[in-house]
Motif scaffolding. Structure first.
Motif, PDB file in Angstrom:
ATOM      1  N   LYS A  62      12.500 -52.138  44.970  1.00  0.00           N
ATOM      2  CA  LYS A  62      11.285 -52.115  44.170  1.00  0.00           C
ATOM      3  C   LYS A  62      11.359 -50.971  43.177  1.00  0.00           C
ATOM      4  CE  LYS A  62       6.245 -51.883  44.528  1.00  0.00           C
ATOM      5  NZ  LYS A  62       5.098 -51.758  45.467  1.00  0.00           N
ATOM      6  N   GLU A  63      11.113 -51.274  41.921  1.00  0.00           N
ATOM      7  CA  GLU A  63      11.261 -50.272  40.885  1.00  0.00           C
ATOM      8  C   GLU A  63      10.179 -49.201  41.006  1.00  0.00           C
ATOM      9  OE1 GLU A  63      13.550 -49.850  38.670  1.00  0.00           O
ATOM     10  OE2 GLU A  63      14.696 -51.605  39.269  1.00  0.00           O
ATOM     11  N   ARG A  64      10.600 -47.974  40.805  1.00  0.00           N
ATOM     12  CA  ARG A  64       9.670 -46.860  40.751  1.00  0.00           C
ATOM     13  C   ARG A  64       9.866 -46.146  39.431  1.00  0.00           C
ATOM     14  NH1 ARG A  64      11.475 -43.469  45.731  1.00  0.00           N
ATOM     15  NH2 ARG A  64      13.467 -44.209  44.931  1.00  0.00           N
ATOM     16  N   ALA A  65       8.817 -45.555  38.954  1.00  0.00           N
ATOM     17  CA  ALA A  65       8.925 -44.839  37.689  1.00  0.00           C
ATOM     18  C   ALA A  65       9.921 -43.698  37.845  1.00  0.00           C
ATOM     19  CB  ALA A  65       7.556 -44.292  37.279  1.00  0.00           C
ATOM     20  N   VAL A  66      10.812 -43.570  36.888  1.00  0.00           N
ATOM     21  CA  VAL A  66      11.796 -42.501  36.929  1.00  0.00           C
ATOM     22  C   VAL A  66      11.989 -41.984  35.513  1.00  0.00           C
ATOM     23  CG1 VAL A  66      13.709 -44.110  36.657  1.00  0.00           C
ATOM     24  CG2 VAL A  66      14.140 -41.861  37.612  1.00  0.00           C
ATOM     25  N   THR A  67      12.142 -40.692  35.375  1.00  0.00           N
ATOM     26  CA  THR A  67      12.309 -40.070  34.071  1.00  0.00           C
ATOM     27  C   THR A  67      13.560 -39.209  34.082  1.00  0.00           C
ATOM     28  OG1 THR A  67      11.060 -38.088  34.676  1.00  0.00           O
ATOM     29  CG2 THR A  67       9.796 -39.962  33.798  1.00  0.00           C
ATOM     30  N   PRO A  68      14.095 -38.903  32.905  1.00  0.00           N
ATOM     31  CA  PRO A  68      15.253 -37.996  32.859  1.00  0.00           C
ATOM     32  C   PRO A  68      14.958 -36.657  33.529  1.00  0.00           C
ATOM     33  CG  PRO A  68      14.960 -39.087  30.752  1.00  0.00           C
ATOM     34  CD  PRO A  68      13.763 -39.437  31.578  1.00  0.00           C
ATOM     35  N   GLU A  69      13.709 -36.184  33.374  1.00  0.00           N
ATOM     36  CA  GLU A  69      13.338 -34.910  33.983  1.00  0.00           C
ATOM     37  C   GLU A  69      13.395 -34.992  35.507  1.00  0.00           C
ATOM     38  OE1 GLU A  69      12.201 -35.185  29.962  1.00  0.00           O
ATOM     39  OE2 GLU A  69      11.613 -36.479  31.634  1.00  0.00           O
ATOM     40  N   ALA A  70      12.962 -36.147  36.047  1.00  0.00           N
ATOM     41  CA  ALA A  70      12.994 -36.329  37.500  1.00  0.00           C
ATOM     42  C   ALA A  70      14.425 -36.358  38.012  1.00  0.00           C
ATOM     43  CB  ALA A  70      12.258 -37.613  37.883  1.00  0.00           C
ATOM     44  N   ILE A  71      15.301 -36.990  37.236  1.00  0.00           N
ATOM     45  CA  ILE A  71      16.718 -37.034  37.625  1.00  0.00           C
ATOM     46  C   ILE A  71      17.288 -35.633  37.706  1.00  0.00           C
ATOM     47  CG2 ILE A  71      19.024 -37.724  36.863  1.00  0.00           C
ATOM     48  CD1 ILE A  71      17.725 -40.198  35.623  1.00  0.00           C
ATOM     49  N   LEU A  72      17.028 -34.814  36.687  1.00  0.00           N
ATOM     50  CA  LEU A  72      17.569 -33.469  36.657  1.00  0.00           C
ATOM     51  C   LEU A  72      16.961 -32.595  37.756  1.00  0.00           C
ATOM     52  CD1 LEU A  72      17.728 -32.800  32.816  1.00  0.00           C
ATOM     53  CD2 LEU A  72      19.532 -33.569  34.342  1.00  0.00           C
ATOM     54  N   ALA A  73      15.678 -32.816  38.040  1.00  0.00           N
ATOM     55  CA  ALA A  73      15.018 -32.028  39.070  1.00  0.00           C
ATOM     56  C   ALA A  73      15.619 -32.289  40.436  1.00  0.00           C
ATOM     57  CB  ALA A  73      13.524 -32.342  39.087  1.00  0.00           C
ATOM     58  N   ALA A  74      16.149 -33.500  40.632  1.00  0.00           N
ATOM     59  CA  ALA A  74      16.718 -33.864  41.926  1.00  0.00           C
ATOM     60  C   ALA A  74      18.158 -33.385  42.092  1.00  0.00           C
ATOM     61  CB  ALA A  74      16.666 -35.377  42.107  1.00  0.00           C
ATOM     62  N   THR A  75      18.719 -32.836  41.055  1.00  0.00           N
ATOM     63  CA  THR A  75      20.114 -32.403  41.087  1.00  0.00           C
ATOM     64  C   THR A  75      20.180 -30.887  41.196  1.00  0.00           C
ATOM     65  OG1 THR A  75      20.688 -34.271  39.672  1.00  0.00           O
ATOM     66  CG2 THR A  75      22.311 -32.525  39.868  1.00  0.00           C
ATOM     67  N   SER A  76      20.930 -30.401  42.161  1.00  0.00           N
ATOM     68  CA  SER A  76      20.937 -28.967  42.429  1.00  0.00           C
ATOM     69  C   SER A  76      21.933 -28.185  41.572  1.00  0.00           C
ATOM     70  CB  SER A  76      21.238 -28.717  43.911  1.00  0.00           C
ATOM     71  OG  SER A  76      22.499 -29.276  44.254  1.00  0.00           O
ATOM     72  N   ASN A  77      23.033 -28.822  41.154  1.00  0.00           N
ATOM     73  CA  ASN A  77      24.072 -28.122  40.409  1.00  0.00           C
ATOM     74  C   ASN A  77      23.644 -27.968  38.944  1.00  0.00           C
ATOM     75  OD1 ASN A  77      26.512 -27.913  38.685  1.00  0.00           O
ATOM     76  ND2 ASN A  77      27.566 -27.938  40.662  1.00  0.00           N
ATOM     77  N   ALA A  78      23.481 -26.721  38.505  1.00  0.00           N
ATOM     78  CA  ALA A  78      22.968 -26.475  37.153  1.00  0.00           C
ATOM     79  C   ALA A  78      23.898 -27.021  36.083  1.00  0.00           C
ATOM     80  CB  ALA A  78      22.748 -24.975  36.945  1.00  0.00           C
ATOM     81  N   GLY A  79      25.223 -26.786  36.257  1.00  0.00           N
ATOM     82  CA  GLY A  79      26.164 -27.303  35.272  1.00  0.00           C
ATOM     83  C   GLY A  79      26.171 -28.818  35.234  1.00  0.00           C
ATOM     84  N   PHE A  80      26.028 -29.418  36.382  1.00  0.00           N
ATOM     85  CA  PHE A  80      25.975 -30.871  36.468  1.00  0.00           C
ATOM     86  C   PHE A  80      24.741 -31.403  35.751  1.00  0.00           C
ATOM     87  CE2 PHE A  80      25.610 -34.807  39.326  1.00  0.00           C
ATOM     88  CZ  PHE A  80      26.621 -35.483  38.663  1.00  0.00           C
TER      89      PHE A  80
END
Length: 449
Positions: A62-80
């Protein structure tokens, strides 16, 4: 002759260690530098492959709203995170929609284990006979015959449509994933994103990642179901994304090219389509085991030298049963273990299998396994089993010693390519040895002394 150095390795891509957690349970040899192979360490296992013909439908989340900001917030590696921001722009420029990108990257994480696998390359290799012991083991042969029987109708239909012998398709399946038993469960987008950002071949893996996003955008599968090896190979027969886009087919007619499902139909048909595209000749062998006469000119043992079976017979080259080889077209002589091991006369279909994986050992493995699945017997010649493969450092040492002795290998890279084979043959002739170009331990000891 191209000499085999056997470590594990995919078709067409990056590092000696790649193609999969699943391939650690299957077998793939080192590929030639031009193709650069792919995979993890070889482990021999009992291949109790289960035939699973029931398709598992793609699970649509089921689709959920997702944004580029949410993607980055979920990623711990800063360079990544920074890399994802830049890559998103490149992906959109390549035709990926914002929605498709954000959906695919919703759960993407930097995977340090992928980088560890990519860089943890063993210096040890396998001999051709050790490789074939696993590639065409009795268990793998038995499971291949069982798979051939269980999927007879679909394999016959695939053979009829694409003109590729069903035994060869099954053999590829057997070597790539143990007949679907070990397809890999690594999330492909995360793996390719990690390798693109932090890998040694970022440009290559980024092209694979773009292709993976195109597959997702087309609706063939979902990010959750797009799993495979840590190096990006997918499905029953381990297609990398760019090969999938070019050659995968929808054999079941459900509108998706689903190589991930438990039903292997699309994957097997895609493999046949791939081999057919590169000129497979049905009912023609990949190669035939032959016996060389006393006094054979080993300078003729080269893939660059082709002759008709009749011409070879006139030179005393006969099949293992002592008869002239039937006319299967021009063939060349291949000596995967030098003069002391089995010899083969190989034909056009050998080169076709090479398009799947460029290592000679892999081609022989597929070809011999397909023969055994079809009812043929084992290789008749013996192998020099008292010998062992040279380590990476020993191959480098051999190259240095050859060059110092006046037989220039044109570099010290630990890879026994054409220049090294030429140098080996030159030294062997000067030392009164059989000039077969094989980098044996005995040869290294002669060079040391």
């Amino acid at each position: 002759m191209r000499t085999l150095t056997l470590a594990l390795s995919l078709v067409l891509f990056a590092s000696l260690q790649a193609r999969a957690e699943l391939v650690e349970r299957s077998v793939r040899p080192e590929m030639r530098p031009a193709e650069t192979a792919v995979q993890g360490s070889l482990k021999t296992v009992a291949l109790n492959a289960k035939i699973r013909p029931i398709a598992r439908p793609v699970v649509v989340q089921k689709e959920r709203a997702v944004t580029p900001e949410a993607i980055l917030a979920a990623t711990s590696n800063a360079g990544f995170k920074r890399w994802i921001s830049g890559f998103r722009k490149r992906a959109l420029s390549a035709g990926i929609s914002p929605a498709a990108f954000d959906r695919a990257f919703r759960s993407v994480q930097y995977d340090a284990k992928v980088i560890e696998r990519d860089r943890n390359q063993s210096e040890f290799t396998k001999t051709i006979w050790e490789y074939l012991d696993s590639a065409a083991s009795e268990k793998r042969i038995a499971n291949g015959k069982a798979a051939l029987a269980a999927h007879a109708d679909k394999l016959n239909a695939i053979e009829a449509k694409y003109g590729v012998d069903k035994e060869v398709v099954v053999a590829v399946w057997g070597l790539e994933s143990a007949y679907g038993e070990f397809r890999g469960d690594t999330p492909i987008v995360s793996a390719l994103a990690t390798l693109s950002y932090d890998g040694r071949r970022g440009r290559f893996f980024e092209s694979q990642l773009i292709a993976a996003l195109k597959i997702l955008q087309a609706g063939d599968t979902t990010p959750e179901n797009m799993t495979g090896s840590w190096a990006g190979a997918m499905g029953h027969t381990q297609f990398i994304p760019t090969s999938y886009l070019a050659y995968a087919v929808d054999f079941t007619g459900d509108g998706r090219r689903d190589i991930w499902a438990d039903d292997p139909s699309d994957a097997l048909a895609s493999t046949a389509a791939y081999l057919g595209r590169f000129g497979w000749q049905k009912d023609v062998p990949w190669g035939v085991e032959v016996v060389l006469p006393d006094g054979f000119d080993y300078g003729l043992a080269s893939r660059k030298i082709t002759k008709s079976p009749a011409d070879w017979a006139a030179r005393g080259v006969l099949s293992a049963d002592g008869k002239p080889v039937p006319n299967h077209g021009a063939g060349s002589i291949l000596l995967p273990a030098g003069a002391r091991g089995a010899a083969f006369m190989v034909f056009k279909n050998f080169a076709v299998i090479e398009r799947y994986n460029a290592a000679d050992a892999y081609v022989i493995g597929v070809g011999h396994l397909s023969d055994r699945i079809g009812g043929a017997g084992p290789i008749k010649a013996s192998w020099p089993r008292e010998d062992r493969a040279l380590t990476f450092k020993e191959r480098q040492q051999m190259q240095r010693l050859l060059t110092a002795a006046g037989f220039n290998t044109r570099g010290v890279d630990g890879k026994i390519g054409p220049n090294s084979v030429k140098a080996i043959k030159g030294f062997q002739r000067s030392a009164g040895m059989i000039p077969d170009g094989y980098p044996s331990l005995n040869l290294l000891n002669r060079l040391k002394n």
